[in-house]
Design an enzyme around this catalytic site. Structure first.
Site, PDB file in Angstrom:
ATOM      1  N   ASP A 259      24.098  24.495 -13.613  1.00 53.30           N
ATOM      2  CA  ASP A 259      24.622  23.209 -13.134  1.00 53.30           C
ATOM      3  C   ASP A 259      23.398  22.335 -12.911  1.00 53.30           C
ATOM      4  OD1 ASP A 259      25.686  21.056 -11.767  1.00 53.30           O
ATOM      5  OD2 ASP A 259      26.960  22.261 -10.457  1.00 53.30           O
ATOM      6  N   ASP A 270      25.635  14.945 -14.156  1.00 54.23           N
ATOM      7  CA  ASP A 270      26.002  16.189 -13.459  1.00 54.23           C
ATOM      8  C   ASP A 270      26.800  17.053 -14.428  1.00 54.23           C
ATOM      9  OD1 ASP A 270      26.759  18.130 -11.679  1.00 54.23           O
ATOM     10  OD2 ASP A 270      27.961  16.813 -10.391  1.00 54.23           O
ATOM     11  N   HIS A 374      34.468  14.599  -8.276  1.00 56.27           N
ATOM     12  CA  HIS A 374      33.867  13.690  -7.295  1.00 56.27           C
ATOM     13  C   HIS A 374      33.374  12.466  -8.053  1.00 56.27           C
ATOM     14  CE1 HIS A 374      29.792  14.985  -8.575  1.00 56.27           C
ATOM     15  NE2 HIS A 374      30.259  16.222  -8.547  1.00 56.27           N
ATOM     16  N   GLU A 428      31.611  21.551 -16.451  1.00 62.98           N
ATOM     17  CA  GLU A 428      31.627  20.236 -15.787  1.00 62.98           C
ATOM     18  C   GLU A 428      31.151  19.134 -16.727  1.00 62.98           C
ATOM     19  OE1 GLU A 428      28.862  19.986 -12.440  1.00 62.98           O
ATOM     20  OE2 GLU A 428      29.902  18.186 -11.715  1.00 62.98           O
TER      21      GLU A 428
HETATM   22  N1  GLY Z   1      26.018  19.642  -8.902  1.00 67.00           N
HETATM   23  C1  GLY Z   1      26.834  19.474  -7.777  1.00 67.00           C
HETATM   24  C2  GLY Z   1      28.219  19.305  -8.170  1.00 67.00           C
HETATM   25  O1  GLY Z   1      28.591  19.670  -9.260  1.00 67.00           O
HETATM   26  O2  GLY Z   1      28.999  18.750  -7.471  1.00 67.00           O
HETATM   27 MN    MN Z   2      29.650  17.862  -9.748  1.00 70.66          MN
HETATM   28 MN    MN Z   3      27.365  19.918 -10.917  1.00 70.38          MN
END
Ligand code: GLY
Ligand code: MN
Ligand code: MN
Length: 459
Positions: A259, A270, A374, A428
Site C-alpha cells: 500500500d 493511494d 475515503h 485499492e
Molecule cells: N494508505 C492508507 C489508506 O489506504 O487509507
Molecule cells: Mn486508502
Molecule cells: Mn492505501
C-alpha cells in the site's frame, strides 16, 4: 510555486472570501517537527495553508481580510543570510509579495504588533483552530488585547470566532481541473511504481528492499515524497492493516501486499496491490484474490454522481458476504451478514442494533474490518464531510475517493479453514466522480490475475 500559477491560489482566496462574507480569516502554516535532537522530519506544508497560498515555508501565517477592500496578508520568516547558509533560502516578506502575490507582508516578529490591529473593528473571525496549540494561544492573546482596548471604548473586538476549516474543506472536496491533472500524474507515477515492484520482487528479498525500489521509482519520476508511510507486508503481515515495519523477508509461496502512493506537489495518490512473491498465485490465493477483485469492480462501478461512500461500501460488503458464504468462510445468510456488517459501521453501539451476530458467531468484519472509501486530495485521508444533516452525502463530479476492499484471514483465525489462514489481500484504486462513468486515475497499474502475473514476470 511548484508548478501552479499564482492566479490559482488568488482565485481560491477570492472564492473563500466570497463564502465567508465580511470577516478576517487566519490560517497558520505547519512548523518543523523534531525527529531527534536537532534534526527534523522532512517538512510538509499544512494542506489548508498551501491550498490558499502556495507558500512553501514553515511558521508563516496567512490572513485574508474581507472588509472595505480584500487583502491577503502574509507573515513570514525574515530573510537571514547567515541562517540561510545553513537551512536554505527564504522568500521573506519581499518574496511573499513578489512571488506569492501578498498585498502586504511582514516578518514574523511583527505579528504581536500587527495582528491586534487587523482584528480590531472586525465582528467575525475565522481561524483554523486546533492545528497547533501555540497558534491557538497566540490568536486568543491577540483577540484579548483587542478586547482590553474595546473595554476602553477605543475599538470593537470580534464577537464571532468561527472554525475556518469547514468552508475551506468544503471547497477542497471538489477538485479543480488543475488539481485533477496533478492527482492523475501522481496516480500514474504510483501505478508504474507498483508495477515495477511486481517485477522487482523475488523470494529472499526483504520488505524494505521492495519499499526502496518502489519509492525510488516514485522519486525519480518527479514525486517529492510519499503521501504516507509505505506498507510492504509479506504473507500474514498483510493482516496487520497499517503494517509499516517492512523488515521481514519475503517468502516463496507467500503473497505480498503493498500500500503505497507518492505525493506530487502536495497531492496524494493511494494504491494497494497484492501479488505473489514468486510470480504465480496458488489456487487458494487466486480464489481469494478474485473475490476482492470482483468486490472492487462492483465498488468502482457504483462511484457515480448521486451515490454515496456508504452505497459504494454497501455494494462491496454485499458481494464479499455472498462470496465468503460460498467459500465456507461464513455460515448462513449472506444478506444478513452484509446487513450486520453495514450496521456495525453505522451504529458502533452494539446494544442499539436490532440485528446482531450470535455469541461467538463469525461475521464479515472478522475478515473485512475497514471502510471501502475515503476522500483523497492534498491529504491522503482528505478533508470534507461524509455526511450532511445526518444523511450520507451524495457524490458529485470532481470528488476523488479510493475504493479499497480487502480480505484479511490472520494466521490465528482458527475459525477459518486452515488453507486460507495467513492470507491478506487489499486492492485499492483512486477514482474520480464524473458526470457519468467513474474515471480510475490509477488504471494503468496491473490488477487482474493475468496482468499481475505478467508484471511479476516482467512482461
Ligand atoms: N494508505 C492508507 C489508506 O489506504 O487509507
Ligand atoms: Mn486508502
Ligand atoms: Mn492505501
Amino acid at each position: 510555486m511548484e508548478g501552479f500559477s499564482r492566479e490559482v491560489f488568488a482565485d481560491r482566496r477570492k472564492k473563500i472570501m466570497e463564502r465567508l462574507g465580511p470577516a478576517v480569516a487566519v490560517f497558520p502554516a505547519a512548523s518543523e517537527l523534531i525527529r531527534s535532537n536537532d534534526t527534523t522530519f522532512p517538512f510538509r506544508q499544512d494542506s489548508d495553508f498551501y491550498y490558499l497560498t502556495g507558500f512553501p515555508e514553515p511558521d508563516a501565517l496567512a490572513v485574508l481580510i474581507n472588509g472595505e477592500s480584500e487583502q491577503f496578508v502574509l507573515f513570514t520568516r525574515p530573510r537571514d543570510p547567515k541562517q540561510e547558509i545553513w537551512t536554505g533560502r527564504r522568500h521573506g516578506p519581499a518574496g511573499a509579495r513578489e512571488v506569492f502575490g501578498a498585498d502586504e507582508a511582514y516578518p514574523l516578529n511583527e505579528l504581536d504588533s500587527t495582528m491586534p490591529k487587523i482584528l480590531s473593528n472586525v465582528d467575525r473571525v475565522f481561524f483554523a483552530f486546533g492545528k497547533q496549540e501555540s497558534w491557538d494561544r497566540r490568536m486568543m492573546g491577540w483577540i484579548n488585547q483587542v478586547r482590553t482596548k474595546g473595554r476602553r471604548g477605543a475599538v470593537s473586538a470580534p464577537t464571532e470566532l468561527i472554525d475556518a476549516a469547514l468552508v475551506v474543506h468544503e471547497k477542497r472536496i471538489i477538485k479543480e481541473a488543475d488539481e485533477i491533472d496533478r492527482m492523475q500524474r501522481a496516480a500514474r507515477i504510483s501505478a508504474d511504481a507498483h508495477t515495477l515492484a511486481m517485477k522487482a520482487c523475488s523470494p529472499g528479498m526483504t520488505e524494505r528492499e521492495l519499499q526502496n525500489q518502489l519509492e525510488h521509482c516514485c522519486l525519480s519520476r518527479g514525486a517529492q515524497a510519499m503521501a504516507y508511510e509505505t506498507i510492504v507486508a509479506g504473507g500474514a503481515n498483510a493482516c496487520v492493516l497499517h503494517y509499516v515495519e517492512n523488515s521481514a523477508r519475503l517468502n516463496q509461496g507467500d503473497l505480498v501486499l503493498i500500500d503505497a502512493g507518492c505525493e506530487l506537489d502536495n497531492y496524494a495518490s493511494d494504491i494497494s496491490r497484492t501479488f505473489p512473491v514468486s510470480g504465480r498465485f496458488t489456487k487458494t490465493q487466486r480464489r481469494v484474490y478474485e473475490i476482492v477483485l470482483e468486490a472492487q469492480s462492483v465498488g468502482i462501478k457504483s462511484v457515480r454522481k448521486g451515490e454515496t461512500v456508504h452505497s459504494v461500501h454497501s455494494s462491496v460488503v454485499n458481494l464479499l458476504a455472498e462470496r465468503l458464504v460460498e467459500l465456507g468462510l461464513l455460515d448462513g445468510d449472506p444478506e444478513r451478514h452484509a446487513r450486520i456488517c453495514l450496521k456495525s459501521a453505522e451504529t458502533p453501539d452494539e446494544d442499539a442494533r436490532e440485528e446482531r451476530l450470535e455469541d461467538g458467531e463469525i461475521g464479515l468484519h472478522h475478515y473485512y474490518m475497514h471502510n471501502t472509501s475515503h476522500w483523497l486530495g492534498l491529504d491522503c485521508h482528505d478533508v470534507g464531510r461524509y455526511r450532511e444533516a445526518g444523511a450520507w452525502r451524495r457524490l458529485e463530479p470532481g470528488m476523488i475517493l479510493t475504493v479499497e476492499p480487502g480480505l484479511y484471514i490472520s494466521s490465528e483465525a482458527d475459525y477459518a479453514p486452515e488453507a486460507y489462514r495467513g492470507i491478506g489481500i487489499r486492492i485499492e484504486d483512486d477514482v474520480l466522480v464524473t458526470e457519468d462513468e467513474p474515471e480510475i486515475l490509477t488504471e494503468s497499474c496491473a490488477k487482474s490475475v493475468e496482468e499481475v502475473e505478467a508484471a511479476c514476470l516482467g512482461r
